[in-house]
Design a protein around this motif. Structure first.
Motif, mmCIF file in Angstrom:
data_model
loop_
_atom_site.group_PDB
_atom_site.id
_atom_site.type_symbol
_atom_site.label_atom_id
_atom_site.label_comp_id
_atom_site.label_asym_id
_atom_site.label_seq_id
_atom_site.Cartn_x
_atom_site.Cartn_y
_atom_site.Cartn_z
ATOM 1 N N ALA A 37 0.812 -1.216 0.000
ATOM 2 C CA ALA A 37 0.000 0.000 0.000
ATOM 3 C C ALA A 37 0.847 1.268 0.000
ATOM 4 C CB ALA A 37 -0.935 0.009 1.212
ATOM 5 N N PRO A 38 1.657 1.497 -1.040
ATOM 6 C CA PRO A 38 2.529 2.678 -1.036
ATOM 7 C C PRO A 38 1.742 3.977 -1.081
ATOM 8 C CG PRO A 38 2.507 1.648 -3.199
ATOM 9 C CD PRO A 38 1.772 0.726 -2.287
ATOM 10 N N VAL A 39 2.238 4.944 -0.330
ATOM 11 C CA VAL A 39 1.669 6.289 -0.339
ATOM 12 C C VAL A 39 2.778 7.251 -0.725
ATOM 13 C CG1 VAL A 39 0.646 8.118 1.063
ATOM 14 C CG2 VAL A 39 -0.089 5.752 1.382
ATOM 15 N N LEU A 40 2.506 8.129 -1.683
ATOM 16 C CA LEU A 40 3.521 9.047 -2.169
ATOM 17 C C LEU A 40 3.604 10.278 -1.276
ATOM 18 C CD1 LEU A 40 2.597 7.267 -4.654
ATOM 19 C CD2 LEU A 40 3.378 9.150 -6.079
ATOM 20 N N ALA A 41 4.795 10.809 -1.105
ATOM 21 C CA ALA A 41 4.945 12.059 -0.365
ATOM 22 C C ALA A 41 4.142 13.145 -1.067
ATOM 23 C CB ALA A 41 6.413 12.456 -0.280
ATOM 24 N N LEU B 129 0.321 8.823 8.403
ATOM 25 C CA LEU B 129 -0.864 7.972 8.438
ATOM 26 C C LEU B 129 -0.502 6.640 9.077
ATOM 27 C CD1 LEU B 129 -2.157 8.525 4.780
ATOM 28 C CD2 LEU B 129 -2.857 9.775 6.831
ATOM 29 N N SER B 130 -1.490 5.986 9.647
ATOM 30 C CA SER B 130 -1.261 4.645 10.172
ATOM 31 C C SER B 130 -1.178 3.655 9.021
ATOM 32 C CB SER B 130 -2.408 4.259 11.114
ATOM 33 O OG SER B 130 -3.604 4.070 10.366
ATOM 34 N N ALA C 284 -4.068 18.188 3.091
ATOM 35 C CA ALA C 284 -3.240 17.819 4.239
ATOM 36 C C ALA C 284 -2.090 16.928 3.785
ATOM 37 C CB ALA C 284 -4.090 17.095 5.281
ATOM 38 N N PRO C 285 -0.876 17.200 4.267
ATOM 39 C CA PRO C 285 0.269 16.361 3.861
ATOM 40 C C PRO C 285 0.206 14.988 4.518
ATOM 41 C CG PRO C 285 0.947 17.973 5.510
ATOM 42 C CD PRO C 285 -0.489 18.300 5.168
ATOM 43 N N VAL C 286 0.760 14.009 3.840
ATOM 44 C CA VAL C 286 0.794 12.646 4.381
ATOM 45 C C VAL C 286 2.186 12.253 4.838
ATOM 46 C CG1 VAL C 286 -1.172 11.907 2.992
ATOM 47 C CG2 VAL C 286 1.144 11.645 2.078
ATOM 48 N N GLY C 287 3.191 13.096 4.532
ATOM 49 C CA GLY C 287 4.557 12.798 4.948
ATOM 50 C C GLY C 287 5.254 11.848 3.986
ATOM 51 N N GLU C 288 6.554 11.709 4.182
ATOM 52 C CA GLU C 288 7.341 10.799 3.345
ATOM 53 C C GLU C 288 6.847 9.372 3.535
ATOM 54 O OE1 GLU C 288 10.296 10.045 0.510
ATOM 55 O OE2 GLU C 288 9.617 11.971 1.320
ATOM 56 N N ASP C 289 6.515 8.713 2.435
ATOM 57 C CA ASP C 289 5.983 7.347 2.457
ATOM 58 C C ASP C 289 4.724 7.240 3.312
ATOM 59 O OD1 ASP C 289 8.006 6.342 0.811
ATOM 60 O OD2 ASP C 289 9.339 6.013 2.509
ATOM 61 N N GLY C 290 3.983 8.357 3.467
ATOM 62 C CA GLY C 290 2.744 8.319 4.231
ATOM 63 C C GLY C 290 2.953 8.121 5.709
ATOM 64 N N GLU D 153 -4.552 3.207 7.524
ATOM 65 C CA GLU D 153 -4.963 4.389 6.753
ATOM 66 C C GLU D 153 -4.244 4.453 5.415
ATOM 67 O OE1 GLU D 153 -6.054 7.391 10.484
ATOM 68 O OE2 GLU D 153 -4.045 7.381 9.612
ATOM 69 N N ARG D 154 -2.962 4.083 5.411
ATOM 70 C CA ARG D 154 -2.241 4.063 4.141
ATOM 71 C C ARG D 154 -2.861 3.050 3.183
ATOM 72 N NH1 ARG D 154 2.345 4.545 7.585
ATOM 73 N NH2 ARG D 154 2.785 2.297 7.467
ATOM 74 N N GLN D 155 -3.250 1.908 3.732
ATOM 75 C CA GLN D 155 -3.846 0.870 2.890
ATOM 76 C C GLN D 155 -5.199 1.329 2.348
ATOM 77 O OE1 GLN D 155 -4.101 -2.970 4.828
ATOM 78 N NE2 GLN D 155 -3.200 -3.882 3.018
ATOM 79 N N ARG D 156 -5.995 1.942 3.206
ATOM 80 C CA ARG D 156 -7.303 2.427 2.748
ATOM 81 C C ARG D 156 -7.167 3.546 1.726
ATOM 82 N NH1 ARG D 156 -10.083 3.937 8.110
ATOM 83 N NH2 ARG D 156 -8.091 3.415 9.063
ATOM 84 N N LEU D 157 -6.149 4.406 1.905
ATOM 85 C CA LEU D 157 -5.929 5.481 0.941
ATOM 86 C C LEU D 157 -5.541 4.909 -0.422
ATOM 87 C CD1 LEU D 157 -5.793 8.522 0.413
ATOM 88 C CD2 LEU D 157 -3.414 8.500 1.189
ATOM 89 N N ALA D 158 -4.711 3.874 -0.419
ATOM 90 C CA ALA D 158 -4.337 3.236 -1.674
ATOM 91 C C ALA D 158 -5.545 2.603 -2.347
ATOM 92 C CB ALA D 158 -3.257 2.179 -1.420
ATOM 93 N N ILE D 159 -6.421 2.006 -1.560
ATOM 94 C CA ILE D 159 -7.642 1.414 -2.126
ATOM 95 C C ILE D 159 -8.561 2.512 -2.650
ATOM 96 C CG2 ILE D 159 -9.721 0.102 -1.549
ATOM 97 C CD1 ILE D 159 -7.964 -1.430 0.485
ATOM 98 N N ALA D 160 -8.660 3.615 -1.914
ATOM 99 C CA ALA D 160 -9.491 4.737 -2.374
ATOM 100 C C ALA D 160 -9.001 5.266 -3.713
ATOM 101 C CB ALA D 160 -9.479 5.846 -1.323
#
Length: 617
Positions: free
Chosen positions: A462-466, A516-517, A507-513, A520-527
């Protein structure tokens, strides 16, 4: 994998083991970067010619001034003309310097554009075998060295060569004997610089490689800083980074030592030439062979000739350093892009099929042994007895179909090849044998962008981009409205993320998200995948980081969006699997069972065992 790709892997391994430097660029490969700015460089060349003319005229005027003074005449406009030439020469030099600095920045920009454009289009297999920090170093450090080609003498050396030739001709006219002695000294210095230039290029290439190693070490330590701290490994990581820093320092010192031999050569040549000209010239003035005015003019021309020689020596150093860096840049640019070999692929014939996705006898192996949590990604170094290029089998004659508008679950123990199946559907890799079909069409006959536009893919980690929440959500759908973004966040139960920051979607998510927990990172990737609403969804362990409540809410959201869509789901939880229309059981890269939950319980012992343990194998 192609034979060419295997050859590249073998070459990389040999360099790593032997310390051999990589390919060195030719000067001709540097020219395209310069020709992109040919208009500005044409202006710089004209300014160089004007500057050379102004410089060459000054000794002649000085000679005239001395002659006029010796004869007791008034100087008249000669002094003002001389002052004008000096001022004009300074103005030309200043404007030329600005244009060169500006063009140098342009060369860096164009090289970075070209490098990044190629780098982000490389096959995924290239990223499997290269370190992120080293790639970043090529974009940052290596491209910066190209600026030195312009700002440290190359174009100035072109104008300087005109001054050199002009001074040479003038000195030949004034006194051929003095010129002959001067040329002997200069020739010796030119030979010395030529011998050293090759060593500079090799040392510069190695120095940039060490800087790449350092960048890779820093990237590794920073990206895992929490793990490092928790393991009390901070000191060891610092020592490892310092070791690479020392390696870069040592190679930098080597370059400095060689350069230090080049830099004084121009000064020594000038001093020796000056002493020879002064001594021999004084004797020739005393004997009446030349006048004092001619000797002064000759000495001034000598200075004008030595100055561009120093620029040329500086250009040799900077160009060779740039060519070492350019070799690392071209190494990436010369790699084939992801789709460049598609023209040679012969896709299988289209067949009639009700399946959205079909696998027919698909076999696949990574060139390097996998080492991820499931054993499908993050290749490790080659096995000692396999050698680079020996595939590590992951899938063996896999055949199954995922019906259109239905849900297919992939289950099996770790290392069974589940994530690899999704990677092949996305065409991150092509199978070694067999066919992967989309609606009966071999996906190798489809444009990659067209293929991926029909697929939503949520990866296991579930990668989240900065950046911001909005930037993450709209990665695949840049034109999505705020209302659409908010709706999909509500659907995956991320409303609280919006509410806890007044910036909302920005709102920023920070480096590698990191802000977020994990859930939350996983749900954001699914969203992000749900917002794109593609006809096919690939979900790799999409609920592994969620608690029971969020998993239930997310399943409802996926069920709602999955209506009339094809889902292929990898899961380790029985609750995610039992409602699937079809379950494919994999073991050691083979399909050992296909059916519903009830059918597989009765027919497939491995599935029955996995189900007994809630599939948490």
């Amino acid at each position: 994998m192609s034979t060419a790709a295997q050859d590249r892997r073998g070459m990389m391994r040999r360099r790593a083991e032997t310390g051999e430097e990589g390919p060195r660029a030719r000067f001709s490969q540097l020219l395209p970067y310069l020709f992109e700015h040919k208009k500005v460089l044409s202006v710089v060349t004209v300014l160089s010619i004007l500057g050379a003319a102004a410089s060459l005229a000054q000794p002649l005027l000085v000679s005239q001034v001395i002659t006029v003074v010796e004869k007791g005449r008034g100087l008249g406009a000669l002094v003002w003309l001389l002052v004008g030439l000096v001022v004009a020469s300074g103005l030309i030099s200043g404007y030329q310097h600005y244009l060169l600095q500006r063009t140098g920045e342009g060369v860096v920009l164009s090289s970075r554009r070209r490098l990044v454009g190629r780098m982000l289009r490389l096959p995924i297999s290239e990223f499997d075998t290269r370190r992120t920090g080293d790639l970043v170093s090529r974009v940052g450090s290596d491209t910066t060295l190209l600026r030195a080609v312009l700002t440290q003498g190359l174009v100035e050396a072109i104008g300087g060569s005109l001054t050199f030739v002009g001074a040479l001709i003038a000195m030949l006219i004034i006194d051929p004997i003095l010129l002959g002695l001067t040329v002997l000294v200069i020739a010796a210095s030119v030979v010395t610089v030529t011998l050293l230039s090759a060593r500079i290029r090799v040392a510069s290439r190695k120095a940039q490689d060490r800087v790449g190693d350092l960048a890779a070490s820093v990237e590794r330590a920073i990206s895992a800083v929490r793990t490092v701290r928790a393991a009390n490994a901070t000191d060891r990581e610092i020592a490892a980074v310092e070791n690479d820093a020392v390696g870069a320092w040592r190679m930098g010192i080597t370059v400095a030592k060689i350069s230090a031999l080049v830099v004084p050569i121009a000064g020594i040549a000038m001093q020796v030439s000056f002493l020879v000209v002064l001594g021999v010239g004084g004797f020739r003035v005393a004997s009446g062979a030349i006048t004092v005015a001619s000797l002064v003019a000759f000495i001034l021309f000598l200075f004008l000739m030595i100055l561009p020689l120093g620029q040329a020596f500086g250009a040799v150093t900077s160009v060779n350093a740039a060519l070492g860096a350019l070799g690392r840049i071209q190494e990436i640019i010369d790699l084939p892009g992801e789709g460049e070999a598609d023209a040679t692929v012969e896709p299988a014939a289209t067949v009639a099929s009700d399946d959205a996705i079909g696998f027919e006898g698909v076999s696949f192996g990574y060139t390097r042994a996998p080492a991820s949590s499931e054993g499908d990604f993050s290749p490790s170094p080659p096995m000692p007895d396999s050698g680079v290029g020996a595939p590590q089998a992951v899938l063996d004659s896999v055949t199954f179909g995922a019906a259109r508008g239905r849900r297919t679950a992939l289950v099996g123990p770790s290392g069974a090849g589940k994530s690899t199946i999704l990677a092949l559907i996305e065409r991150f890799y092509d199978p070694d044998a067999g066919v992967v079909r989309l609606g009966g069409v071999d996906i190798r006959s489809l444009d990659r962008a067209e293929l991926r536009a029909q697929i939503g893919y949520v990866e296991q980690d579930a990668p989240v981009l900065a950046g911001s929440i909005r930037q993450n959500l709209t990665l695949a759908t840049p034109n999505a409205t705020d209302a659409q973004c908010i709706d999909v966040l509500h659907a995956v139960n991320l409303t609280e993320v919006l509410e806890r920051n007044p910036l909302g979607l920005d709102a920023p998510v920070g480096e590698d998200g990191v802000m977020l927990s994990g859930g939350e990172r996983q749900r954001l990737a699914i969203a992000r995948a749900l917002l794109a609403a593609p006809p096919i969804l690939l979900l790799d362990e999409s609920t592994s980081s969620l608690d029971g409540l969020n998993e239930q809410l997310l399943r409802k959201s996926i069920d709602a969006v999955a209506e009339n869509r094809t889902l292929i789901v990898i899961a380790h939880r029985l609750s995610t699997v039992v409602d699937s229309d079809q379950i494919v059981v994999l073991d050691h890269g083979r399909v050992i069972g296909v059916g519903t939950h009830a059918e597989l319980i009765a027919s497939t012992p491995l599935y029955k065992e996995l189900a007994h343990h809630q599939l948490l194998a």
